[in-house]
Design a protein around this motif. Structure first.
Motif, PDB file in Angstrom:
ATOM      1  N   UNK A 234     -80.012  37.254  21.385  1.00 34.29           N
ATOM      2  CA  UNK A 234     -78.572  37.019  21.321  1.00 34.29           C
ATOM      3  C   UNK A 234     -78.197  36.844  19.867  1.00 34.29           C
ATOM      4  N   UNK A 235     -77.202  37.609  19.427  1.00 34.37           N
ATOM      5  CA  UNK A 235     -76.693  37.361  18.088  1.00 34.37           C
ATOM      6  C   UNK A 235     -75.355  36.647  18.237  1.00 34.37           C
ATOM      7  N   UNK A 236     -75.201  35.521  17.547  1.00 36.70           N
ATOM      8  CA  UNK A 236     -74.038  34.663  17.727  1.00 36.70           C
ATOM      9  C   UNK A 236     -73.294  34.537  16.403  1.00 36.70           C
ATOM     10  N   UNK A 237     -72.048  35.012  16.357  1.00 40.41           N
ATOM     11  CA  UNK A 237     -71.257  34.806  15.136  1.00 40.41           C
ATOM     12  C   UNK A 237     -70.413  33.553  15.305  1.00 40.41           C
ATOM     13  N   UNK A 238     -70.461  32.676  14.298  1.00 47.10           N
ATOM     14  CA  UNK A 238     -69.700  31.432  14.370  1.00 47.10           C
ATOM     15  C   UNK A 238     -68.675  31.394  13.251  1.00 47.10           C
ATOM     16  N   UNK A 239     -67.804  30.380  13.333  1.00 46.34           N
ATOM     17  CA  UNK A 239     -66.891  30.114  12.218  1.00 46.34           C
ATOM     18  C   UNK A 239     -67.745  29.725  11.019  1.00 46.34           C
ATOM     19  N   UNK A 240     -67.225  29.938   9.790  1.00 43.61           N
ATOM     20  CA  UNK A 240     -68.038  29.564   8.626  1.00 43.61           C
ATOM     21  C   UNK A 240     -68.292  28.062   8.571  1.00 43.61           C
ATOM     22  N   UNK A 241     -69.363  27.664   7.890  1.00 40.57           N
ATOM     23  CA  UNK A 241     -69.703  26.258   7.643  1.00 40.57           C
ATOM     24  C   UNK A 241     -69.773  25.412   8.904  1.00 40.57           C
ATOM     25  N   UNK A 242     -70.602  25.829   9.834  1.00 38.67           N
ATOM     26  CA  UNK A 242     -70.781  25.024  11.046  1.00 38.67           C
ATOM     27  C   UNK A 242     -71.559  23.771  10.692  1.00 38.67           C
ATOM     28  N   UNK A 243     -71.359  22.712  11.489  1.00 37.30           N
ATOM     29  CA  UNK A 243     -72.063  21.461  11.202  1.00 37.30           C
ATOM     30  C   UNK A 243     -73.553  21.615  11.488  1.00 37.30           C
ATOM     31  N   UNK A 244     -74.321  20.717  10.904  1.00 36.33           N
ATOM     32  CA  UNK A 244     -75.777  20.850  10.977  1.00 36.33           C
ATOM     33  C   UNK A 244     -76.293  20.772  12.405  1.00 36.33           C
ATOM     34  N   UNK A 245     -75.568  20.049  13.272  1.00 38.66           N
ATOM     35  CA  UNK A 245     -76.111  19.900  14.632  1.00 38.66           C
ATOM     36  C   UNK A 245     -75.770  21.079  15.531  1.00 38.66           C
TER      37      UNK A 245
END
Lengths: 408, 422
Positions: A234-245
């Motif tokens: 699975x490739x998952x694109x997230x918003x930039x600068x996600x939190x460490x957890x």
């Protein structure tokens, strides 16, 4: 004059042969490393075709794979459940399935028999409909596949520009069937029967192995998540600068849907670092060794030339006394050296130039890279030899003719 | 006679040092070339020794054989990989000649995520049985291995290595604490010293009984990610179990579409040859000699340049000393004496270079260890590697000294005195 020079060299043939052997082997070593370095450099400046910032990879290993690589019933459904669960996580923008993730070291390749008799080697991958959103792929012709491409008679495929040009020329590939000769029935897999493959779109590039991988023909088949097909990663694109957890959250969410699966979550950037580091180590370790070998050869050469020149002081003195200028004597030493080097390098270059003619596949090293590497190596050896001959050639003319003639 | 010999030798050695100090530039570049070349060879030797030589936890390494590669082929398929549990379970039990046989998961990259205070670590997990701890001699920092009863009962107990203990629990003792692996909690019952990645079979970060696995699907797979490790009774037992297993394989039940399976018990070196460069072999007998030959050829190619370089330098040096040689010849020194003197001189030079190379390689190996490029590597220059190094130096000195010495012995005294050479 030239004949005279050659005769002088012939008189010292035994020792010159040894020098030639040494330079020949040095040339071979430098050529091997130069070809690799030129290849890396030329690959680095070509686009990989996708962007991996803020993309995570969830690599999945479902339990209970059978011996021939098939998965038990329900594997695809669970995979779809993971995709659905991950999509709901806050911060996730898009999720796609891909059979072989970017920067992974696995590779699937096949030769496809075309109607004109050619048999290009093509690297394969599979992906779901959302991959262009996740990886920012640039589609240069046609479109990416989608639900309307589901068909019982054809397979929809995406190919890269290189393959499109190779097969279709400049005529445009999108919408056309791959002009393929169906393989004989008995070699077809019963799980995935052969069907004609229709090109629905062309991407600028997709270099799975990343910046250092040599560009090659690429073809991507469709993973249909609505048909419960399994997709490995699975490739998952997230918003930039996600939190460490976020990573832990992603891991736990996916694991809660597929308890018995083994899942591993990584940033694609980390995979990129590891993969590129490996490529670089393959070049740097032999490269550093080769630099030291060259240094050793250079120093040795300087010692030998120094000795040669000292020994021939009387000869040079005689030439000076007979009216030769300082420059002429110095030139004699250097030209002799260059002729000698050529005896080592010309056969080496001739051997090196055979390689592009050999059927070495383009996806290993393109022919022009071999030629460039051989040239770089030849120039390096000539420069090295000139640098090492410079000081001894000065020495040859440092003594005054009268002294030289007295020299014992 | 012996006294005379040592006398002559001492004379040669003294003379050599005179020559070395007279031409410092030549001596320096010779020593640089020799020490660098020998350093590279010694680093390679130390790595090979670290991977294939005896050492902890493989103290009984000479009696250990592993089954780590299975190749199934048929008209339309070739699958090359690790054997599955079913293959081991059906055919690798009760082998004659074996003292103990252990099954363990194979690939070192099967890691499992563990979250410690918001930080993720990915220790490598190995699933195995109780016999594993008998085949290998792990050094326990605290606690103990899991036993047969715990293994059969599927108890969730784990042995971890020292580095993982540090990452999970800090420096304190770990006994009685728990670690969560893929959603299940395991009791830590033992801590062992780190084992290098190069020792593929014992290597891991965490070891648990494979009976704790939730799914039993692996039990029916002929191919998968497993390894069998057999501890033979003695050398004869090794052959016995190797042959017996191969003969069982010829009668093995094959998956559909396959007509041949090749999966022999071999040493780690043979396994590497089979799974790496010679993976297309359908021969149950080992191709390791080809692999060894390949290594020797690579090493020989690498040493060609330095040897020719040294020969060139030596030939130059002889000419420089031709008047000395001429004098000695005209006073009746036999050719053999001169050859002897020159070879001793050269061997002495390479021994000095070899010692320097040994020091350099020790520094390099320490740097590689410190860089943690290879997990838990402990490359060292031990006595065995030192022996190889000495042998390499002598060989190098001899090869590069013989040709110049032969040239020297053929010099005509009159030519030599005049300082000329054709």
């Amino acid at each position: 004059m030239t004949r005279h020079l050659l005769r002088l060299m012939w008189n010292r043939k035994r020792r010159n042969v040894l020098l030639c052997i040494e330079m020949f082997f040095s040339f071979v070593v430098v050529a091997a490393i130069a070809i690799m370095a030129v290849n890396y450099a030329s690959n680095w400046f070509q686009g990989i075709g996708y962007r991996i910032a803020d993309v995570w990879n969830v690599e999945t290993v479902p339990p209970g794979r059978t011996d021939l690589g098939e998965f038990p019933e329900g594997t695809g459904r669970t995979f779809g459940d993971i995709v659905a669960a991950v999509r709901t996580l806050p911060g996730v923008q898009a999720v796609a399935a891909v059979a072989i993730a970017p920067y992974s070291n696995s590779e699937a390749r096949t030769g496809i028999g075309l109607k004109d008799g050619r048999r290009p080697q093509i690297s394969l991958n599979g992906a779901s409909d959302d991959l262009p959103t996740v990886l920012n792929l640039e589609i240069v012709e046609g479109r990416w596949f989608g639900p309307r491409d589901a068909s019982e008679t054809e397979y929809p495929i995406i190919i890269n520009q290189r393959l499109a040009r190779d097969v279709f020329g400049d005529g445009g590939a999108a919408g056309h069937l791959l002009p393929e000769v169906p393989p004989p029935l008995e070699t077809q897999s019963p799980q995935r029967p052969w069907r004609p493959q229709r090109v629905v779109g062309v991407v600028r590039e997709f270099r799975k192995g990343g910046e250092f991988e040599t560009p090659r023909n690429y073809m991507i088949g469709r993973i249909d998540l609505s048909q419960e097909q399994f997709g490995n990663n699975l490739l998952v694109r997230t918003a930039p600068n996600m939190r460490a957890d976020f990573e832990e959250q992603l891991q736990k969410t996916a694991q809660s849907v597929a308890r018995e699966w083994s899942l591993s979550v990584r940033r694609l950037e980390d995979d990129r670092r590891v993969s590129n580091g490996l490529y670089l180590a393959l070049l740097l370790v032999p490269g550093v060794i080769a630099v030291f070998v060259l240094l050793m050869v250079g120093l040795g050469l300087m010692g030998v030339l120094w000795q040669n020149v000292t020994e021939r002081t009387r000869e040079f003195g005689l030439r000076r006394a007979a009216g030769a200028s300082v420059d002429a004597v110095r030139r004699q030493v250097l030209v002799e050296l260059l002729v000698l080097t050529s005896f080592a390098i010309v056969p080496g270059v001739l051997i090196g130039l055979q390689f592009p003619v050999l059927p070495i596949p383009d996806y290993v090293v393109p022919g022009r890279v071999i030629i460039a590497g051989v040239a770089v190596s030849a120039v390096t050896i000539y420069l090295l030899v000139l640098a090492c001959g410079w000081y001894p050639s000065r020495m040859a003319t440092a003594i005054r003719p009268a002294e030289a003639l007295h020299y014992e | 006679m012996a006294a005379r010999c040592t006398d002559v030798l001492r004379h040669y050695v003294l003379l050599s040092f005179k020559v070395f100090s007279r031409r410092k530039f030549f001596t320096a570049i010779s020593i640089f070339g020799i020490s660098f070349t020998l350093m590279v060879l010694m680093v390679a030797t130390a790595m090979l020794d670290h991977a294939f030589g005896p050492g902890k936890p493989e103290l009984k390494g000479e009696r250990i054989l592993v089954l780590g590669n299975a190749r199934v082929s048929g008209p339309h398929l070739i699958i090359n990989g690790r054997p599955g549990y079913a293959l081991l379970d059906r055919y690798a039990r009760n082998l004659p000649g074996a003292e103990r046989i252990s099954f363990a998961t194979g690939d070192p990259d099967t890691s499992v995520p563990v979250f410690v205070n918001d930080r993720k670590i990915e220790p490598v997990l190995k699933k195995t049985d109780a016999d594993f701890w008998q085949v290998f001699d792990f050094e326990f920092v605290e606690g103990r291995p899991f036993n047969q009863a715990e293994f059969e009962g599927g108890r969730r107990v784990a042995v971890i290595n020292r580095s993982t203990r540090g990452q999970l629990f800090g420096d304190g003792p770990a006994l009685g604490r728990q670690v969560e692996l893929a959603g299940a909690r395991f009791d830590v019952i033992g801590v062992v010293e780190d084992v290098s990645l190069f020792r593929v079979e014992p290597f891991s970060d965490i070891w648990v009984p494979y009976t704790t696995e939730a799914s039993t699907a692996y039990r029916t797979q002929l191919l998968g990610n497993w390894t069998a490790i057999a501890l033979a009774r003695d050398q004869a037992g090794k052959e016995q179990l190797h042959d017996e297993f191969n003969s069982r394989m010829t009668r093995a039940e094959l998956p559909e579409g396959a007509n041949l399976i090749v999966a022999p018990f071999e040493t780690r070196f043979e396994w590497l040859a089979r799974s790496g460069p010679f993976s297309d072999s359908n021969d149950p007998e080992s191709q390791a000699w080809r692999f060894a030959l390949l290594l020797v050829i690579v090493a020989a190619l690498f040493t060609v340049i330095p040897i020719v370089n040294l020969v060139n330098l030596n030939v130059s040096r002889i000419l420089e000393r031709s008047s000395e040689i001429g004098v000695r010849k005209s006073f009746g020194a036999p050719a053999l004496t001169l050859v002897g003197q020159f070879v001793v001189e050269n061997v002495l030079l390479t021994l000095i270079g070899g010692l320097l190379g040994l020091a350099l390689s020790s520094v390099t190996l320490r740097a590689i260890n410190a860089s943690t490029l290879i997990p838990y590597s402990q490359f060292t220059v031990n006595l065995r590697v030192f022996g190889y190094a000495l042998l390499l130096s002598l060989l190098f000195g001899f090869i590069s000294g013989v040709y110049p010495a032969w040239l020297m012995s053929r010099l005509h005294p009159v030519d030599a005195l005049k300082g000329a050479m054709k």
